[in-house]
Design a protein around this motif. Structure first.
Motif, PDB file in Angstrom:
ATOM      1  N   UNK A 187      12.849  44.421  17.321  1.00 37.29           N
ATOM      2  CA  UNK A 187      13.214  44.371  18.732  1.00 37.29           C
ATOM      3  C   UNK A 187      14.070  45.587  19.051  1.00 37.29           C
ATOM      4  N   UNK A 188      13.847  46.144  20.211  1.00 39.13           N
ATOM      5  CA  UNK A 188      14.778  47.106  20.781  1.00 39.13           C
ATOM      6  C   UNK A 188      15.690  46.306  21.719  1.00 39.13           C
ATOM      7  N   UNK A 189      16.559  47.003  22.448  1.00 37.11           N
ATOM      8  CA  UNK A 189      17.421  46.345  23.431  1.00 37.11           C
ATOM      9  C   UNK A 189      17.010  46.769  24.830  1.00 37.11           C
ATOM     10  N   UNK A 190      17.165  45.868  25.763  1.00 38.47           N
ATOM     11  CA  UNK A 190      16.861  46.135  27.170  1.00 38.47           C
ATOM     12  C   UNK A 190      17.951  45.507  28.025  1.00 38.47           C
ATOM     13  N   UNK A 191      17.893  45.773  29.309  1.00 42.29           N
ATOM     14  CA  UNK A 191      18.781  45.105  30.262  1.00 42.29           C
ATOM     15  C   UNK A 191      18.074  43.864  30.793  1.00 42.29           C
ATOM     16  N   UNK A 192      18.690  42.700  30.598  1.00 37.13           N
ATOM     17  CA  UNK A 192      18.220  41.464  31.219  1.00 37.13           C
ATOM     18  C   UNK A 192      18.954  41.320  32.553  1.00 37.13           C
ATOM     19  N   UNK A 193      18.254  40.844  33.570  1.00 36.54           N
ATOM     20  CA  UNK A 193      18.942  40.629  34.840  1.00 36.54           C
ATOM     21  C   UNK A 193      18.489  39.320  35.473  1.00 36.54           C
ATOM     22  N   UNK A 205      24.499  36.140  26.563  1.00 35.36           N
ATOM     23  CA  UNK A 205      23.391  35.233  26.829  1.00 35.36           C
ATOM     24  C   UNK A 205      23.825  33.896  27.390  1.00 35.36           C
ATOM     25  N   UNK A 206      24.923  33.347  26.861  1.00 35.38           N
ATOM     26  CA  UNK A 206      25.429  32.058  27.337  1.00 35.38           C
ATOM     27  C   UNK A 206      25.847  32.165  28.793  1.00 35.38           C
ATOM     28  N   UNK A 207      26.538  33.248  29.129  1.00 36.14           N
ATOM     29  CA  UNK A 207      26.995  33.464  30.495  1.00 36.14           C
ATOM     30  C   UNK A 207      25.814  33.717  31.440  1.00 36.14           C
ATOM     31  N   UNK A 208      24.773  34.346  30.908  1.00 37.06           N
ATOM     32  CA  UNK A 208      23.576  34.581  31.718  1.00 37.06           C
ATOM     33  C   UNK A 208      22.924  33.253  32.078  1.00 37.06           C
ATOM     34  N   UNK A 209      22.818  32.361  31.108  1.00 37.12           N
ATOM     35  CA  UNK A 209      22.242  31.037  31.354  1.00 37.12           C
ATOM     36  C   UNK A 209      23.071  30.249  32.354  1.00 37.12           C
ATOM     37  N   UNK A 210      24.393  30.430  32.299  1.00 39.39           N
ATOM     38  CA  UNK A 210      25.299  29.693  33.184  1.00 39.39           C
ATOM     39  C   UNK A 210      25.355  30.279  34.585  1.00 39.39           C
ATOM     40  N   UNK A 211      24.742  31.462  34.770  1.00 36.29           N
ATOM     41  CA  UNK A 211      24.747  32.087  36.086  1.00 36.29           C
ATOM     42  C   UNK A 211      26.041  32.791  36.429  1.00 36.29           C
ATOM     43  N   UNK A 212      26.832  33.138  35.411  1.00 35.85           N
ATOM     44  CA  UNK A 212      28.122  33.784  35.685  1.00 35.85           C
ATOM     45  C   UNK A 212      28.080  35.304  35.531  1.00 35.85           C
ATOM     46  N   UNK A 213      26.955  35.855  35.062  1.00 36.62           N
ATOM     47  CA  UNK A 213      26.797  37.306  35.018  1.00 36.62           C
ATOM     48  C   UNK A 213      25.400  37.668  35.533  1.00 36.62           C
ATOM     49  N   UNK A 214      25.301  38.848  36.107  1.00 38.07           N
ATOM     50  CA  UNK A 214      24.020  39.279  36.660  1.00 38.07           C
ATOM     51  C   UNK A 214      23.175  40.066  35.692  1.00 38.07           C
TER      52      UNK A 214
END
Length: 409
Positions: free
Chosen positions: A145-151, A252-261
């Motif tokens: 895997x490489x890294x990408x920006x999730x949004x 990832x946890x914060x992304x699931x919780x909707x606290x980061x974009x």
């Protein structure tokens, strides 16, 4: 996909003793007239069950060979090094830390050459950099895997912000994070680890034209270069400005919780986000230098052979099976395919979620992690980890220049 990154000091000590003393020959046993090959893996749970099925398939197709799967799980490095120290090395093994283990591995260049140019060219070129050491190839690519920006698309939509383009700069990234930040809703534009893995974080230094060690294999003048300091300052400034959230994990946890974009990570997050029904997208990492393409570090797994394997031809046959198109397709739920034809046939290069991982792979051809340049990476990594935590931890936020100068030698 479970990819190893960190070796314990215990493992290093055991392996160092092993390589100095010399590995005893692996003894391949005969099992009912069959050649017995031992294969050590770090996988567990669902992906292990898949591997067991693939091993069974190989054994059923070969009357003269029996492969026995040995699941080391999270203790992979310790068990592997201990086995080497006791002269009990598996014939085949998953591999990632070639600088450390290369003395116990069989160079595979001659095997690859016999298969012909088309064989090597069937794999994505960048992956060979991560399965080689000192101009010798010790592993055949299995997954990556490489890294990408999730949004988070919902957060973008709520803020009236356009989704990221495939050509954006770090300045645009910061502006986007600012627009996504909503203090009333306690939403941050960006989330990142307050204690990033040094192996992963080096790609951000590459992005600004530097690295931890550089061509001279020294920290001084590289890890504390002007360009490196700029990267650390950029991350820290976003935290200080309240538009980025330093987290205990990757974000990832914060992304699931909707606290980061937005957050940056490998493909490991995809399954969890899809299972939750998260409305997300992925895109390439923004560049610090306008006009350039940002690179990514690659987390790669390879299949390696012990140099003391007594049945190398049989072992090579299993390696070819394990890294074949069919095996790549079978593992697609757990790791990104490393063979071009599979990525094309599965339409991953056109897929909105997966294509950025392949774009990042193409943009990362010329980069080699510092961990592949030195054998004492574990010690360097620990120092870097401590310093980076001091810079990014919200309770400390230490001066990047002073912190990086303190470890430059």
């Amino acid at each position: 996909m479970k990819l190893k990154k960190v070796v314990s000091l215990l493992t290093v000590a055991i392996l160092s003793t092993t390589l100095l003393a010399g590995c005893s020959s692996t003894k391949n046993e005969e099992a009912g007239g069959k050649t017995k090959l031992r294969f050590a893996t770090w996988d567990s749970e669902e992906s292990l069950a898949l591997q067991e099925g693939l091993v069974k398939k190989f054994n059923e197709e070969h009357d003269d060979v029996e492969v026995v799967l040995e699941a080391y799980g999270s203790e992979f490095d310790t068990k592997l090094a201990a086995g080497m120290g006791a002269g009990d090395t598996p014939d085949l093994m998953y591999m990632w830390n070639y600088p450390l283990y290369s003395g116990a591995l069989e160079p595979l260049d001659s095997y690859i050459e016999k298969e012909g140019a088309d064989y090597k060219n069937s794999f994505f070129e960048t992956l060979w950099n991560y399965n080689s050491y000192e101009e010798s190839t010790y592993g055949i690519p299995v997954g990556y895997t490489t890294h990408v920006v999730y949004y988070n698309k919902d957060i973008f939509d709520a803020a009236g912000v356009e989704y990221p383009s495939s050509e954006w700069t770090w300045k645009e990234f910061e502006e986007t994070a600012k627009k996504l930040t909503n203090k009333e809703k306690k939403t941050y534009g960006f989330g990142f680890s307050a204690k990033p893995d040094p192996y992963d974080f080096e790609m951000m230094l590459w992005n600004n034209g530097t690295s931890y060690l550089g061509d001279n294999d020294e920290l001084k003048g590289n890890v504390n270069s002007k360009e490196a300091i700029e990267v650390y300052q950029a991350y820290q400034k976003m935290a200080k400005d309240g538009i980025a959230l330093p987290t205990e994990g990757s974000g990832g946890t914060e992304m699931k919780a909707g606290s980061i974009g937005m957050f940056i990570n490998g493909s490991w997050s995809i399954t969890g986000f899809e299972e939750q029904g998260l409305n997300f997208g992925t895109t390439v990492i923004p560049t610090f230098r306008e006009g350039n393409k940002a690179p990514s570090v690659v987390s790669s797994s390879g299949m390696a052979m012990s140099k003391d394997c007594k049945n190398k031809d049989a072992a090579w046959e299993f390696i070819k099976f394990w890294t074949s198109e069919d095996a790549n397709k079978a593992r697609i739920e757990y790791e990104l395919p490393v063979i071009k034809s599979v990525a094309e046939s599965e339409k991953l290069l056109e897929n909105e979620i997966y294509s950025p991982f392949y774009t990042m792979l193409e943009q990362s051809k010329e980069y080699t992690p510092s961990s592949f340049k030195v054998k004492d990476w574990t010690e360097i990594s620990e120092e870097l980890s401590t310093v980076q935590e001091g810079i990014f931890n919200p309770t400390t936020l230490r001066d990047p220049k002073q912190s990086l100068d303190s470890i430059a030698k």
